[in-house]
Scaffold this motif. Structure first.
Motif, PDB file in Angstrom:
ATOM      1  N   UNK A 191       0.800  -1.341  -0.078  1.00  0.00           N
ATOM      2  CA  UNK A 191      -0.013  -0.100   0.098  1.00  0.00           C
ATOM      3  C   UNK A 191       0.975   1.201  -0.163  1.00  0.00           C
ATOM      4  N   UNK A 192       2.145   1.309   0.793  1.00  0.00           N
ATOM      5  CA  UNK A 192       2.860   2.485   0.828  1.00  0.00           C
ATOM      6  C   UNK A 192       3.274   2.557  -0.442  1.00  0.00           C
ATOM      7  N   UNK A 193       3.833   1.656  -1.034  1.00  0.00           N
ATOM      8  CA  UNK A 193       4.557   1.755  -2.331  1.00  0.00           C
ATOM      9  C   UNK A 193       3.618   2.222  -3.626  1.00  0.00           C
ATOM     10  N   UNK A 194       2.228   1.453  -3.597  1.00  0.00           N
ATOM     11  CA  UNK A 194       1.498   1.868  -4.535  1.00  0.00           C
ATOM     12  C   UNK A 194       1.125   3.387  -4.467  1.00  0.00           C
ATOM     13  N   UNK A 195       0.951   3.652  -3.050  1.00  0.00           N
ATOM     14  CA  UNK A 195       0.576   4.860  -2.824  1.00  0.00           C
ATOM     15  C   UNK A 195       1.485   6.165  -3.259  1.00  0.00           C
ATOM     16  N   UNK A 196       2.706   5.563  -3.464  1.00  0.00           N
ATOM     17  CA  UNK A 196       3.782   6.650  -3.709  1.00  0.00           C
ATOM     18  C   UNK A 196       4.144   6.391  -5.302  1.00  0.00           C
ATOM     19  N   UNK A 244       6.996  -6.817 -11.561  1.00  0.00           N
ATOM     20  CA  UNK A 244       5.994  -7.395 -10.907  1.00  0.00           C
ATOM     21  C   UNK A 244       5.673  -6.621  -9.419  1.00  0.00           C
ATOM     22  N   UNK A 245       4.723  -6.568  -9.219  1.00  0.00           N
ATOM     23  CA  UNK A 245       4.044  -5.766  -8.093  1.00  0.00           C
ATOM     24  C   UNK A 245       2.964  -6.572  -7.474  1.00  0.00           C
ATOM     25  N   UNK A 246       1.949  -5.992  -7.279  1.00  0.00           N
ATOM     26  CA  UNK A 246       0.637  -6.579  -6.607  1.00  0.00           C
ATOM     27  C   UNK A 246      -0.080  -7.316  -7.960  1.00  0.00           C
ATOM     28  N   UNK A 247      -0.607  -8.411  -7.345  1.00  0.00           N
ATOM     29  CA  UNK A 247      -1.295  -9.116  -8.364  1.00  0.00           C
ATOM     30  C   UNK A 247      -2.615  -9.413  -7.817  1.00  0.00           C
ATOM     31  N   UNK A 248      -2.522 -10.379  -6.697  1.00  0.00           N
ATOM     32  CA  UNK A 248      -3.751 -10.701  -6.120  1.00  0.00           C
ATOM     33  C   UNK A 248      -4.115  -9.663  -4.920  1.00  0.00           C
ATOM     34  N   UNK A 249      -3.169  -9.272  -4.209  1.00  0.00           N
ATOM     35  CA  UNK A 249      -3.481  -8.490  -3.114  1.00  0.00           C
ATOM     36  C   UNK A 249      -3.840  -9.314  -1.868  1.00  0.00           C
ATOM     37  N   UNK A 266      13.939  -5.391   5.776  1.00  0.00           N
ATOM     38  CA  UNK A 266      14.934  -5.441   6.965  1.00  0.00           C
ATOM     39  C   UNK A 266      15.889  -6.776   7.155  1.00  0.00           C
ATOM     40  N   UNK A 267      16.169  -7.017   5.750  1.00  0.00           N
ATOM     41  CA  UNK A 267      17.201  -8.092   5.596  1.00  0.00           C
ATOM     42  C   UNK A 267      16.401  -9.492   5.596  1.00  0.00           C
ATOM     43  N   UNK A 268      15.194  -9.566   5.500  1.00  0.00           N
ATOM     44  CA  UNK A 268      14.638 -10.957   5.549  1.00  0.00           C
ATOM     45  C   UNK A 268      13.906 -11.004   3.823  1.00  0.00           C
ATOM     46  N   UNK A 269      14.330 -12.057   3.302  1.00  0.00           N
ATOM     47  CA  UNK A 269      13.890 -12.057   2.087  1.00  0.00           C
ATOM     48  C   UNK A 269      12.560 -12.607   1.946  1.00  0.00           C
ATOM     49  N   UNK A 270      11.805 -12.620   0.722  1.00  0.00           N
ATOM     50  CA  UNK A 270      10.613 -13.174   0.558  1.00  0.00           C
ATOM     51  C   UNK A 270       9.443 -12.737   1.379  1.00  0.00           C
ATOM     52  N   UNK A 271       9.417 -11.534   1.614  1.00  0.00           N
ATOM     53  CA  UNK A 271       8.150 -11.095   2.339  1.00  0.00           C
ATOM     54  C   UNK A 271       7.178 -10.693   1.497  1.00  0.00           C
ATOM     55  N   UNK A 272       6.064 -11.132   1.725  1.00  0.00           N
ATOM     56  CA  UNK A 272       5.012 -10.841   0.702  1.00  0.00           C
ATOM     57  C   UNK A 272       4.494  -9.171   1.208  1.00  0.00           C
ATOM     58  N   UNK A 273       4.665  -8.251   0.252  1.00  0.00           N
ATOM     59  CA  UNK A 273       4.442  -6.980   0.611  1.00  0.00           C
ATOM     60  C   UNK A 273       3.146  -6.757   0.739  1.00  0.00           C
ATOM     61  N   UNK A 274       2.191  -7.502   0.234  1.00  0.00           N
ATOM     62  CA  UNK A 274       0.799  -7.104   0.340  1.00  0.00           C
ATOM     63  C   UNK A 274       0.319  -7.614   1.740  1.00  0.00           C
ATOM     64  N   UNK A 275       1.127  -8.543   2.294  1.00  0.00           N
ATOM     65  CA  UNK A 275       0.660  -8.862   3.955  1.00  0.00           C
ATOM     66  C   UNK A 275       1.554  -8.207   4.983  1.00  0.00           C
ATOM     67  N   UNK A 276       2.403  -7.588   4.716  1.00  0.00           N
ATOM     68  CA  UNK A 276       3.202  -7.370   5.758  1.00  0.00           C
ATOM     69  C   UNK A 276       2.901  -5.660   6.109  1.00  0.00           C
ATOM     70  N   UNK A 277       2.608  -5.361   7.371  1.00  0.00           N
ATOM     71  CA  UNK A 277       2.140  -4.106   7.589  1.00  0.00           C
ATOM     72  C   UNK A 277       3.291  -3.194   7.731  1.00  0.00           C
TER      73      UNK A 277
END
Ligand code: FES
Length: 109
Positions: A40-45, A60-65, A77-88
């Motif tokens: 949301x932050x990325x899309x909003x910017x 690629x960005x958001x597909x299903x959301x 924060x150094x942790x790979x494979x975090x789903x941006x749509x699920x992480x606050x």
């Protein structure tokens, strides 16, 4: 007048006041509000893509959301494979875009 043009003080839902936050994305500060997902932050910017595919390097960005497709993976924060749509988003998060070359490809060598 559409709902988007309704002045905040005239909104019958009376949304709570928002608290702004900033996260770092590939070295740049990006603003959002508390409660938004990183996507949301990325899309909003205005950032629409933040990962590239292993084959072809397609954006690629958001597909299903909703956390199903894994198209929105980022490093948080150094942790790979975090789903941006699920992480606050949390103020001060350091986000970087992700590209994973296929194992055995010239890129991964
Ligand atoms: S957009 Fe599908 S998992 Fe995040």
């Amino acid at each position: 007048m559409g709902a988007r043009l309704l002045p905040a003080d005239g909104d019958p839902i009376r949304p709570a006041p928002t608290t702004e936050l900033q996260i770092e994305v590939d070295g740049s500060l990006v603003a959002g509000v508390e409660g938004q997902s990183i996507a949301g932050v990325l899309l909003g910017s205005g950032i629409l893509a933040w990962r590239t595919t292993s084959v072809g390097g397609r954006p690629r960005g958001v597909f299903c959301g909703i956390g199903v497709c894994y198209d929105c993976l980022v490093v948080v924060n150094g942790l790979r494979d975090v789903r941006a749509c699920q992480r606050r988003a949390v103020a001060g998060d350091v986000v970087s875009t992700q590209h994973d070359p296929l194992p055995g490809s010239e890129e991964s060598a």
